[in-house]
Design an enzyme around this catalytic site. Structure first.
Site, PDB file in Angstrom:
ATOM      1  N   TYR A  76      -9.044  27.590   3.405  1.00 56.48           N
ATOM      2  CA  TYR A  76      -7.816  27.270   3.057  1.00 56.48           C
ATOM      3  C   TYR A  76      -6.707  27.669   4.156  1.00 56.48           C
ATOM      4  O   TYR A  76      -6.917  28.852   4.652  1.00 56.48           O
ATOM      5  CB  TYR A  76      -7.263  27.981   1.812  1.00 56.48           C
ATOM      6  CG  TYR A  76      -7.247  27.146   0.703  1.00 56.48           C
ATOM      7  CD1 TYR A  76      -6.314  26.084   0.658  1.00 56.48           C
ATOM      8  CD2 TYR A  76      -8.166  27.313  -0.489  1.00 56.48           C
ATOM      9  CE1 TYR A  76      -6.247  25.299  -0.535  1.00 56.48           C
ATOM     10  CE2 TYR A  76      -7.868  26.400  -1.652  1.00 56.48           C
ATOM     11  CZ  TYR A  76      -6.948  25.360  -1.639  1.00 56.48           C
ATOM     12  OH  TYR A  76      -6.737  24.545  -2.608  1.00 56.48           O
ATOM     13  N   GLU A  87      -3.042  26.461   4.178  1.00 59.12           N
ATOM     14  CA  GLU A  87      -1.707  26.060   3.834  1.00 59.12           C
ATOM     15  C   GLU A  87      -0.760  26.378   4.993  1.00 59.12           C
ATOM     16  O   GLU A  87      -0.686  27.659   5.180  1.00 59.12           O
ATOM     17  CB  GLU A  87      -1.431  26.375   2.557  1.00 59.12           C
ATOM     18  CG  GLU A  87      -1.991  25.486   1.360  1.00 59.12           C
ATOM     19  CD  GLU A  87      -2.072  25.997  -0.032  1.00 59.12           C
ATOM     20  OE1 GLU A  87      -2.210  27.093  -0.035  1.00 59.12           O
ATOM     21  OE2 GLU A  87      -1.664  25.132  -0.875  1.00 59.12           O
ATOM     22  N   ASP A 111       3.223   1.486  11.503  1.00 56.61           N
ATOM     23  CA  ASP A 111       2.047   1.821  10.808  1.00 56.61           C
ATOM     24  C   ASP A 111       0.881   1.150  11.631  1.00 56.61           C
ATOM     25  O   ASP A 111       0.615  -0.117  11.554  1.00 56.61           O
ATOM     26  CB  ASP A 111       2.297   1.326   9.198  1.00 56.61           C
ATOM     27  CG  ASP A 111       0.855   1.567   8.745  1.00 56.61           C
ATOM     28  OD1 ASP A 111      -0.153   2.124   9.376  1.00 56.61           O
ATOM     29  OD2 ASP A 111       0.745   1.692   7.479  1.00 56.61           O
ATOM     30  N   THR A 129      -4.044   5.818  10.322  1.00 55.50           N
ATOM     31  CA  THR A 129      -5.275   6.523  10.278  1.00 55.50           C
ATOM     32  C   THR A 129      -6.230   6.463  11.241  1.00 55.50           C
ATOM     33  O   THR A 129      -5.988   5.967  12.369  1.00 55.50           O
ATOM     34  CB  THR A 129      -6.076   5.495   8.914  1.00 55.50           C
ATOM     35  OG1 THR A 129      -6.188   4.118   9.502  1.00 55.50           O
ATOM     36  CG2 THR A 129      -5.235   5.415   7.722  1.00 55.50           C
ATOM     37  N   LYS A 185     -10.280   3.582  11.329  1.00 61.19           N
ATOM     38  CA  LYS A 185     -10.351   2.254  11.535  1.00 61.19           C
ATOM     39  C   LYS A 185     -10.956   2.121  13.147  1.00 61.19           C
ATOM     40  O   LYS A 185     -11.997   2.263  13.331  1.00 61.19           O
ATOM     41  CB  LYS A 185      -8.987   1.375  11.075  1.00 61.19           C
ATOM     42  CG  LYS A 185      -8.814   1.538   9.477  1.00 61.19           C
ATOM     43  CD  LYS A 185      -7.668   0.763   9.098  1.00 61.19           C
ATOM     44  CE  LYS A 185      -7.219   1.035   7.622  1.00 61.19           C
ATOM     45  NZ  LYS A 185      -6.509   1.942   7.581  1.00 61.19           N
ATOM     46  N   ARG A 201     -11.945   9.611   7.991  1.00 62.74           N
ATOM     47  CA  ARG A 201     -11.027   9.239   6.908  1.00 62.74           C
ATOM     48  C   ARG A 201      -9.927  10.217   7.067  1.00 62.74           C
ATOM     49  O   ARG A 201     -10.293  11.342   6.798  1.00 62.74           O
ATOM     50  CB  ARG A 201     -11.485   9.043   5.570  1.00 62.74           C
ATOM     51  CG  ARG A 201     -12.054   8.157   5.106  1.00 62.74           C
ATOM     52  CD  ARG A 201     -12.584   7.769   3.800  1.00 62.74           C
ATOM     53  NE  ARG A 201     -13.325   6.229   4.190  1.00 62.74           N
ATOM     54  CZ  ARG A 201     -12.673   5.175   4.069  1.00 62.74           C
ATOM     55  NH1 ARG A 201     -11.380   5.125   3.904  1.00 62.74           N
ATOM     56  NH2 ARG A 201     -13.224   4.110   4.377  1.00 62.74           N
TER      57      ARG A 201
HETATM   58  N1  DSN Z   1      -7.665  -0.677   2.718  1.00 60.90           N
HETATM   59  C1  DSN Z   1      -7.234  -0.833   4.131  1.00 60.90           C
HETATM   60  C2  DSN Z   1      -7.655  -2.285   4.666  1.00 60.90           C
HETATM   61  O1  DSN Z   1      -8.599  -2.709   4.530  1.00 60.90           O
HETATM   62  O2  DSN Z   1      -6.634  -2.812   5.536  1.00 60.90           O
HETATM   63  C3  DSN Z   1      -5.748  -0.445   4.241  1.00 60.90           C
HETATM   64  O3  DSN Z   1      -5.494   0.461   3.693  1.00 60.90           O
END
Ligand code: DSN
Length: 422
Positions: free
Chosen positions: A46, A48, A206, A238, A241, A247
């Site tokens: 933990y 925090e 984003d 994120t 990707k 993640r």
């Molecule tokens: N689920 C993602 C996508 O496939 O674009 C976006 O959050």
């Protein structure tokens, strides 16, 4: 693993991932180092708070892990820690975006009840390629704040910056969001900066989908233009990707008198989250070290070349590609073609039966529904990680064509071309 049931399921998923051609634009395959960090003892702790300011003892290692992830994140995008701050604690993309709004949009409690008007978030409509967290009314971002939706030009299917400017000046949003989940073209961040300045909005980008391309020099940077002109105020992303990490998500914010970073830190913790997932943060650090290598730059360039090869070959075979092509890792195919083709849902199911994994997707101005849309979204990051090149993607395009044409021809012969209830 002693738990045989879960071991069996993990093994089954491993086999499934190896067997299929994965064209989900938002997925990728992480390295074994990233997996090792994710599965490490860091998950037990933990922490925090933030480095040097924790609410539990025993965090000397946690502090080093989090600081290293921050350093690597800034270095990866060429950002000076004097100009940019980064929060590496968001658990994933949606909470990261929510944290930005929570931090930067005044809450109802700061107004007398009678005069409160929820601030506006100007974001792309979901059906044109935006994300739920860009103000859609099923997401908290559209329940607590008001979305000013924008879309693409009906003729070009690309962003129309003059229309965006008019909308922004009329609606005066508090935040403008650029960066999408199903928009294949480059975004002109300079134009967005000018529009945000003209209406006094914060510019949030984003970059979740194309962050790996930015890191690899294959897509324009939302942070600053060549020559150093400042662009976004806040950038969320994120890590899982095109960046090929675990993640997780990050929030970058420009350091200035507005103290965006301090507000964002407070919104992430304690505003929205409790203890950070240190194993995830360590895995982000690992992935970002990998993404800073020349091999990753080559990967990012190849991802785009592959998407263009896939797009060109599908177009050559007669499929309509939304906006006429792609500058990124993804493309949208209009499979329905005004009823002459196949619906996106049916197309994705047929392709899955043939071992090709895609997702159904609306196309701009779709006359069908999000559950039975007119298109599919294809992406190249995962298969490029597996070493595929342009000729492999042209071959994949021919396989897609064959599967979909077989279906269409069979249904035309049977006189049942429309099986989607339309
Ligand atoms: N689920 C993602 C996508 O496939 O674009 C976006 O959050």
């Amino acid at each position: 693993m002693l738990d045989k049931q879960i071991a069996k399921l993990i093994d089954a998923e491993k086999k499934r991932q190896k067997k299929v051609i994965n064209l989900i634009a938002s997925e990728n395959y992480v390295s074994s180092d990233v997996l090792e960090a994710l599965g490490s003892e860091l998950t037990n702790k933990y922490a925090e708070g933030y480095p040097g300011r924790r609410y539990y003892g025993g965090n000397e290692v946690s502090d080093k892990v989090e600081r290293l992830a921050q350093e690597r994140a800034l270095a990866l995008f060429g950002l000076s820690p004097d100009v940019w701050a980064v929060n590496v604690q968001p658990l994933s993309g949606s909470p990261a975006n929510l944290a930005v709004y929570l931090a930067l949009l005044p809450p109802p409690s700061s107004y007398p009840v009678s005069s409160y008007q929820p601030p506006k978030i100007m974001g792309m409509s979901l059906s044109h390629g935006g994300h739920l967290t860009h103000g859609h009314n099923v997401s908290a971002s559209g329940k607590f704040w008001i979305q000013v939706p924008y879309g693409v030009n009906p003729k070009t299917e690309t962003l129309d910056y003059e229309a965006l400017r008019r909308l922004a000046l009329r609606e005066k949003p508090a935040i403008i969001v650029a960066g999408y989940t199903a928009y294949p073209r480059v975004i002109d961040f300079k134009k967005f900066r000018e529009i945000a300045d003209a209406c006094g909005a914060i510019l949030m980008v984003d970059m979740s989908h194309f962050a790996g391309l930015v890191a690899g020099g294959a897509y324009p940077s939302p942070f600053s233009a060549e020559g150093g002109q400042a662009l976004a105020d806040v950038v969320t992303t994120t890590a899982h990707k095109t960046l090929r990490g675990p993640r997780a998500a990050l929030i970058f914010s420009r350091r200035d008198s507005r103290e965006l970073d301090k507000k964002i830190d407070k919104a992430v913790f304690p505003g929205l989250q409790g203890g950070p997932h240190l194993n995830q943060i360590a895995a982000v650090a690992v992935a970002f070290k990998e993404a800073g290598t020349p091999a990753f730059r080559q990967y990012a360039t190849q991802v785009v070349k592959n998407a263009q090869a896939l797009s060109d070959e599908l177009a050559r075979l007669g499929w309509r590609i939304v906006s006429g092509g792609t500058d990124s890792h993804l493309l949208l195919v209009d499979t329905w073609m005004n009823g002459k083709g196949i619906g996106g849902k049916e197309a994705s199911e047929r392709l899955e039966n043939a071992g090709i994994i895609v997702n159904k997707n609306t196309i701009p101005f779709d006359e069908r529904s999000p559950v039975e849309p007119s298109g599919i979204r294809l992406g190249t990051p995962a298969e490029t990680t597996r070493g595929k090149k342009e000729q492999d993607f042209r071959e994949i395009a021919r396989k897609i064509d064959k599967v979909l044409r077989t279906y269409i021809d069979t249904n035309i012969l049977m006189g049942t071309n429309d099986t989607n209830g339309y």
